[in-house]
Design a protein around this motif. Structure first.
Motif, mmCIF file in Angstrom:
data_model
loop_
_atom_site.group_PDB
_atom_site.id
_atom_site.type_symbol
_atom_site.label_atom_id
_atom_site.label_comp_id
_atom_site.label_asym_id
_atom_site.label_seq_id
_atom_site.Cartn_x
_atom_site.Cartn_y
_atom_site.Cartn_z
ATOM 1 N N LEU A 1 0.843 -1.190 0.000
ATOM 2 C CA LEU A 1 0.000 0.000 0.000
ATOM 3 C C LEU A 1 0.876 1.236 0.000
ATOM 4 C CD1 LEU A 1 0.196 1.218 3.116
ATOM 5 C CD2 LEU A 1 -1.417 -0.610 3.598
ATOM 6 N N HIS A 2 0.240 2.381 -0.153
ATOM 7 C CA HIS A 2 0.934 3.662 -0.100
ATOM 8 C C HIS A 2 0.228 4.588 0.881
ATOM 9 C CE1 HIS A 2 2.211 2.167 -4.117
ATOM 10 N NE2 HIS A 2 3.350 2.728 -3.773
ATOM 11 N N SER A 3 1.005 5.387 1.560
ATOM 12 C CA SER A 3 0.480 6.409 2.464
ATOM 13 C C SER A 3 1.336 7.650 2.328
ATOM 14 C CB SER A 3 0.512 5.921 3.917
ATOM 15 O OG SER A 3 0.163 6.968 4.812
ATOM 16 N N TYR A 4 0.717 8.820 2.447
ATOM 17 C CA TYR A 4 1.536 10.022 2.507
ATOM 18 C C TYR A 4 2.492 9.891 3.688
ATOM 19 C CZ TYR A 4 -1.486 12.279 -0.925
ATOM 20 O OH TYR A 4 -2.166 12.585 -2.067
ATOM 21 N N ALA A 5 3.753 10.191 3.462
ATOM 22 C CA ALA A 5 4.763 10.015 4.502
ATOM 23 C C ALA A 5 4.477 10.865 5.733
ATOM 24 C CB ALA A 5 6.147 10.338 3.934
ATOM 25 N N SER A 6 3.739 11.953 5.535
ATOM 26 C CA SER A 6 3.408 12.840 6.654
ATOM 27 C C SER A 6 2.235 12.343 7.487
ATOM 28 C CB SER A 6 3.083 14.245 6.119
ATOM 29 O OG SER A 6 1.980 14.188 5.220
ATOM 30 N N ASN A 7 1.515 11.339 6.995
ATOM 31 C CA ASN A 7 0.344 10.823 7.704
ATOM 32 C C ASN A 7 0.779 9.747 8.692
ATOM 33 O OD1 ASN A 7 -2.159 9.974 8.559
ATOM 34 N ND2 ASN A 7 -3.048 9.848 6.510
ATOM 35 N N LEU A 8 1.348 10.194 9.796
ATOM 36 C CA LEU A 8 1.919 9.265 10.769
ATOM 37 C C LEU A 8 0.863 8.386 11.423
ATOM 38 C CD1 LEU A 8 4.583 11.588 12.440
ATOM 39 C CD2 LEU A 8 4.819 10.073 10.463
ATOM 40 N N GLY A 9 -0.349 8.916 11.581
ATOM 41 C CA GLY A 9 -1.417 8.124 12.182
ATOM 42 C C GLY A 9 -1.774 6.930 11.323
ATOM 43 N N ALA A 10 -1.875 7.149 10.014
ATOM 44 C CA ALA A 10 -2.192 6.052 9.102
ATOM 45 C C ALA A 10 -1.060 5.037 9.070
ATOM 46 C CB ALA A 10 -2.459 6.596 7.706
ATOM 47 N N ILE A 11 0.173 5.528 9.023
ATOM 48 C CA ILE A 11 1.316 4.614 8.989
ATOM 49 C C ILE A 11 1.361 3.751 10.245
ATOM 50 C CG2 ILE A 11 3.846 4.533 9.061
ATOM 51 C CD1 ILE A 11 3.845 6.925 7.159
ATOM 52 N N SER A 12 1.045 4.350 11.385
ATOM 53 C CA SER A 12 1.014 3.580 12.636
ATOM 54 C C SER A 12 -0.037 2.482 12.580
ATOM 55 C CB SER A 12 0.736 4.525 13.811
ATOM 56 O OG SER A 12 0.658 3.816 15.028
ATOM 57 N N LEU A 13 -1.213 2.790 12.014
ATOM 58 C CA LEU A 13 -2.255 1.777 11.863
ATOM 59 C C LEU A 13 -1.765 0.651 10.963
ATOM 60 C CD1 LEU A 13 -5.134 0.595 11.939
ATOM 61 C CD2 LEU A 13 -5.702 2.148 10.039
ATOM 62 N N TYR A 14 -1.157 0.991 9.833
ATOM 63 C CA TYR A 14 -0.710 -0.033 8.893
ATOM 64 C C TYR A 14 0.375 -0.913 9.511
ATOM 65 C CZ TYR A 14 -3.105 3.191 5.741
ATOM 66 O OH TYR A 14 -4.030 4.020 5.150
ATOM 67 N N GLU A 15 1.238 -0.307 10.316
ATOM 68 C CA GLU A 15 2.271 -1.100 10.997
ATOM 69 C C GLU A 15 1.640 -2.093 11.975
ATOM 70 O OE1 GLU A 15 6.135 1.893 10.871
ATOM 71 O OE2 GLU A 15 4.709 2.050 12.539
ATOM 72 N N SER A 16 0.556 -1.687 12.615
ATOM 73 C CA SER A 16 -0.112 -2.604 13.548
ATOM 74 C C SER A 16 -0.752 -3.779 12.830
ATOM 75 C CB SER A 16 -1.182 -1.840 14.355
ATOM 76 O OG SER A 16 -2.324 -1.553 13.556
#
Length: 217
Positions: free
Chosen positions: A185-200
């Motif tokens: 998937l892709h996420s804006y690098a600045s969207n830390l909340g989304a990245i944290s969800l994807y890491e979980s």
């Protein structure tokens, strides 16, 4: 993008061996075969006169003559070699062509990324409905060899905070893995909340890429 358009989703692409783009009803993305002037010029020809074309490259994109950059953003590209398993008791449903109007309306409201009238046909989508209303969805988009992108993940503001997005992503990623492919998937690098969800959910950052929106000068 080139891998996707030149292999598994070639039937949905416009262009030739120099440059390809998705048919405009499906998606806004395109790619040149390489950075040669000839191929970049062919890519420029695929930009609609009254619209834009998106490219996603490993490095910042330098537009060819006659093309301007409307927007550029750094994104995190993430993969899940072993996505976390989903809840077997989680209730969801497979979305069909009959759900297309609601899917487009939800994506238009929440803006998970480019989503057009036929984007839902790029892969399987799952969703949650309440009293007939679609309140969350997730699905598939890009399909390069050996991989499938999890995309179109969205929930309206009045139904957020209930874990719908994560649960639907687990379903989508689990199905991709069951086919012997790797979810990404892709996420804006600045969207830390989304990245944290994807890491979980078991995704890890593979590398940064740059998404660039191109238009005719």
């Amino acid at each position: 993008m080139w891998s996707t358009l030149s292999t598994r989703q070639r039937a949905l692409a416009l262009g030739d061996e120099r440059a390809l783009r998705f048919e405009p009803r499906y998606n806004v993305f395109g790619a040149a075969a390489d950075g040669s002037p000839e191929n970049l010029a062919a890519l420029a020809e695929l930009i609609p006169a009254d619209g834009t074309l998106w490219v996603v490259e490993a490095e910042p994109f330098t537009p060819p003559p006659g093309v301007v950059v409307r927007k550029a953003a750094v994104c995190a590209q993430m993969v899940a070699e072993r996505p976390r398993p989903g809840d077997p008791d989680f209730a969801f449903e497979d979305l069909t062509e009959a759900d297309a109007p609601q899917m487009l309306a939800l994506a238009t409201l929440t803006e998970p990324g480019p989503f057009l009238e036929a984007t839902h046909r790029l892969g399987a989508f799952v969703g949650i409905k309440q009293d007939g209303r679609l309140v969350a969805m997730a699905g598939e988009r890009m399909r390069p060899d050996g991989f499938t992108e999890v995309s179109g993940v969205c929930t309206p503001p009045d139904h957020r905070g209930r874990g719908y997005a994560g649960r639907l992503m687990r379903v989508a990623a689990g199905r991709i893995t069951a086919r012997g492919e790797t979810p990404f998937l892709h996420s804006y690098a600045s969207n830390l909340g989304a990245i944290s969800l994807y890491e979980s959910l078991g995704f890890v950052i593979r590398r940064e890429v740059t998404a660039t929106v191109l238009a005719k000068a």
